[in-house]
Design a protein around this motif. Structure first.
Motif, PDB file in Angstrom:
ATOM      1  N   ILE A   1       0.911  -1.431  -0.083  1.00  0.00           N
ATOM      2  CA  ILE A   1      -0.213  -0.084   0.012  1.00  0.00           C
ATOM      3  C   ILE A   1       0.711   1.323  -0.056  1.00  0.00           C
ATOM      4  N   ALA A   2       2.384   1.177   0.584  1.00  0.00           N
ATOM      5  CA  ALA A   2       2.798   2.727   0.763  1.00  0.00           C
ATOM      6  C   ALA A   2       3.418   2.752  -0.362  1.00  0.00           C
ATOM      7  N   ALA A   3       4.065   1.833  -1.310  1.00  0.00           N
ATOM      8  CA  ALA A   3       4.629   1.888  -2.474  1.00  0.00           C
ATOM      9  C   ALA A   3       4.186   2.383  -3.529  1.00  0.00           C
ATOM     10  N   ALA A   4       2.118   2.129  -2.623  1.00  0.00           N
ATOM     11  CA  ALA A   4       1.235   2.225  -4.310  1.00  0.00           C
ATOM     12  C   ALA A   4       1.106   3.802  -4.141  1.00  0.00           C
ATOM     13  N   LEU A   5       0.926   4.216  -2.953  1.00  0.00           N
ATOM     14  CA  LEU A   5       0.126   5.286  -2.796  1.00  0.00           C
ATOM     15  C   LEU A   5       0.960   6.311  -2.520  1.00  0.00           C
ATOM     16  N   GLY A   6       2.569   5.776  -2.217  1.00  0.00           N
ATOM     17  CA  GLY A   6       3.303   7.164  -1.965  1.00  0.00           C
ATOM     18  C   GLY A   6       3.939   7.484  -0.176  1.00  0.00           C
ATOM     19  N   THR A   7       5.550   8.221  -0.318  1.00  0.00           N
ATOM     20  CA  THR A   7       5.469   8.193   1.101  1.00  0.00           C
ATOM     21  C   THR A   7       4.809   8.910   1.660  1.00  0.00           C
ATOM     22  N   GLY A   8       5.226   9.441   3.147  1.00  0.00           N
ATOM     23  CA  GLY A   8       4.115  10.893   3.540  1.00  0.00           C
ATOM     24  C   GLY A   8       3.155   9.931   5.169  1.00  0.00           C
ATOM     25  N   PHE A   9       3.356  11.185   5.720  1.00  0.00           N
ATOM     26  CA  PHE A   9       2.394  10.890   6.434  1.00  0.00           C
ATOM     27  C   PHE A   9       1.277  10.153   6.814  1.00  0.00           C
ATOM     28  N   PHE A  10       0.053  10.809   6.018  1.00  0.00           N
ATOM     29  CA  PHE A  10      -1.091  10.376   6.357  1.00  0.00           C
ATOM     30  C   PHE A  10      -1.252   9.278   4.682  1.00  0.00           C
ATOM     31  N   ASN A  11      -0.634   8.549   3.968  1.00  0.00           N
ATOM     32  CA  ASN A  11      -0.136   7.469   3.147  1.00  0.00           C
ATOM     33  C   ASN A  11       0.254   6.309   3.900  1.00  0.00           C
ATOM     34  N   THR A  12       1.285   6.688   4.934  1.00  0.00           N
ATOM     35  CA  THR A  12       2.020   5.869   5.510  1.00  0.00           C
ATOM     36  C   THR A  12       0.943   4.883   7.037  1.00  0.00           C
ATOM     37  N   ILE A  13       0.027   5.705   7.317  1.00  0.00           N
ATOM     38  CA  ILE A  13      -1.209   5.957   8.300  1.00  0.00           C
ATOM     39  C   ILE A  13      -2.263   4.672   7.833  1.00  0.00           C
ATOM     40  N   LEU A  14      -2.275   4.850   6.717  1.00  0.00           N
ATOM     41  CA  LEU A  14      -3.803   4.773   5.773  1.00  0.00           C
ATOM     42  C   LEU A  14      -2.617   2.946   5.391  1.00  0.00           C
ATOM     43  N   ALA A  15      -1.467   3.166   4.902  1.00  0.00           N
ATOM     44  CA  ALA A  15      -0.862   1.367   4.852  1.00  0.00           C
ATOM     45  C   ALA A  15      -0.575   0.902   5.860  1.00  0.00           C
ATOM     46  N   LEU A  16      -0.520   1.585   6.910  1.00  0.00           N
ATOM     47  CA  LEU A  16      -0.713   0.858   8.576  1.00  0.00           C
ATOM     48  C   LEU A  16      -1.536   0.602   8.965  1.00  0.00           C
ATOM     49  N   SER A  17      -2.956   1.033   9.017  1.00  0.00           N
ATOM     50  CA  SER A  17      -4.128   0.490   9.090  1.00  0.00           C
ATOM     51  C   SER A  17      -5.197  -0.223   8.499  1.00  0.00           C
ATOM     52  N   ILE A  18      -4.825  -0.761   7.328  1.00  0.00           N
ATOM     53  CA  ILE A  18      -6.008  -0.977   6.663  1.00  0.00           C
ATOM     54  C   ILE A  18      -5.149  -2.929   7.295  1.00  0.00           C
ATOM     55  N   GLY A  19      -4.775  -3.216   7.497  1.00  0.00           N
ATOM     56  CA  GLY A  19      -3.681  -4.776   8.086  1.00  0.00           C
ATOM     57  C   GLY A  19      -4.130  -4.752   9.108  1.00  0.00           C
TER      58      GLY A  19
END
Length: 291
Positions: free
Chosen positions: A144-162
């Motif tokens: 998810i992080a690789a698809a959305l890109g780096t950044g604070f909010f993208n990282t939150i989204l990548a961490l929360s889905i799992g």
């Protein structure tokens, strides 16, 4: 009938006090709570208590070892590691707490629906969650992080889905265990709206496992956030983050171990503190421990 609600409120307050008393008796849990609170306070006050600006470079102190001037030494650009750790606590704790809150809220909404209604809704949603849960959490976060890109909010989204499937399963199991209780049936018989039945009668009686899961999930999410930053998919420089600081020091680990030692210790301490607090909450909320 007028005294029913005050009596119910007093009973809930009494149960809360019992939980707090049991938690206060657990020295490990209280130790974890104190550590967490201290770290949060330090993170909030970091701009005012840092001995140096976290981005200030001093080429004369490149790779400087711990000393009286720089307690934890300096990194490859001469930046004070202690100052960067203090400010980096903001990013690490924020990622862990916000991502866990986000995944828990989504899990509560979905878990309440599938646990209460069941049937085809339950089958469809749970099969979709099975697919998500079949993917290792770290691999899913990386994708998810690789698809959305780096950044604070993208990282939150990548961490929360799992973390959503686990919350859904916990809440679904709790709701199904009380779904046929008499007070739920009574609420349905008087045509209580379904949303009110869930919010007022079901969730308060099935939320205990979620509280424990949330507390322990914060520590796990902080580790995942550090792992994403370690592989350059999380918070990006110059903003300090503990995982990114570990990554920056890995190339010179044998020569300057302090670059990785102190960020690693910070991650270890905060994860241990949240796990200790989670263990204490689990014991305090365990119905078997009630007198």
């Amino acid at each position: 009938m007028r005294d029913a609600k005050p009596g119910m409120r007093r009973r809930k307050e009494g149960q809360l006090m019992q939980v707090l008393r049991r938690l206060a008796k657990n020295k490990m849990a209280m130790g974890g709570l104190i550590i967490v609170l201290v770290l949060i306070v330090l993170a909030i006050l970091s701009p005012y208590i840092m001995p140096y600006p976290y981005a200030q470079m001093d080429m004369m102190n490149m790779y400087a070892k711990p000393s009286a001037d720089h307690w934890f030494g300096c990194d490859d650009l001469g930046r004070d590691i202690f100052s960067r750790l203090l400010y980096g606590a903001r990013a690490s704790l924020s990622l862990g707490i916000i991502a866990t809150v986000f995944s828990t809220l989504i899990g509560i909404v979905i878990g309440s629906i599938v646990g209460y209604f069941g049937g085809k809704v339950d089958n469809v949603v749970m099969r979709l969650l099975d697919i998500i849960q079949a993917i290792p959490g770290m691999l899913l976060a990386i994708a998810i992080a690789a698809a959305l890109g780096t950044g604070f909010f993208n990282t939150i989204l990548a961490l929360s889905i799992g973390g959503v499937p686990m919350t859904v399963r916990l809440l679904r199991g709790s709701i199904m265990s009380i779904r046929n209780q008499e007070y739920i049936e009574a609420a349905e018989k008087i045509n209580c709206p379904k949303w009110r039945t869930i919010l007022v009668h079901i969730l308060p009686n099935s939320i205990s496992p979620i509280i424990v899961s949330f507390t322990m999930g914060v520590g796990n999410t902080i580790m995942q956030a550090a792992s994403l930053s370690y592989i350059d998919l999380g918070i990006q420089p110059p903003t300090p983050e503990w995982g990114a600081m570990l990554s920056a020091g890995k190339a010179v680990l044998t020569r300057y171990p302090h670059l990785c030692l102190f960020p690693g210790l910070c991650i270890m301490v905060v994860v241990l503190a949240f796990n200790m607090l989670g263990d204490g909450l689990r014991d305090a909320l365990d119905p078997k421990l009630k007198n």
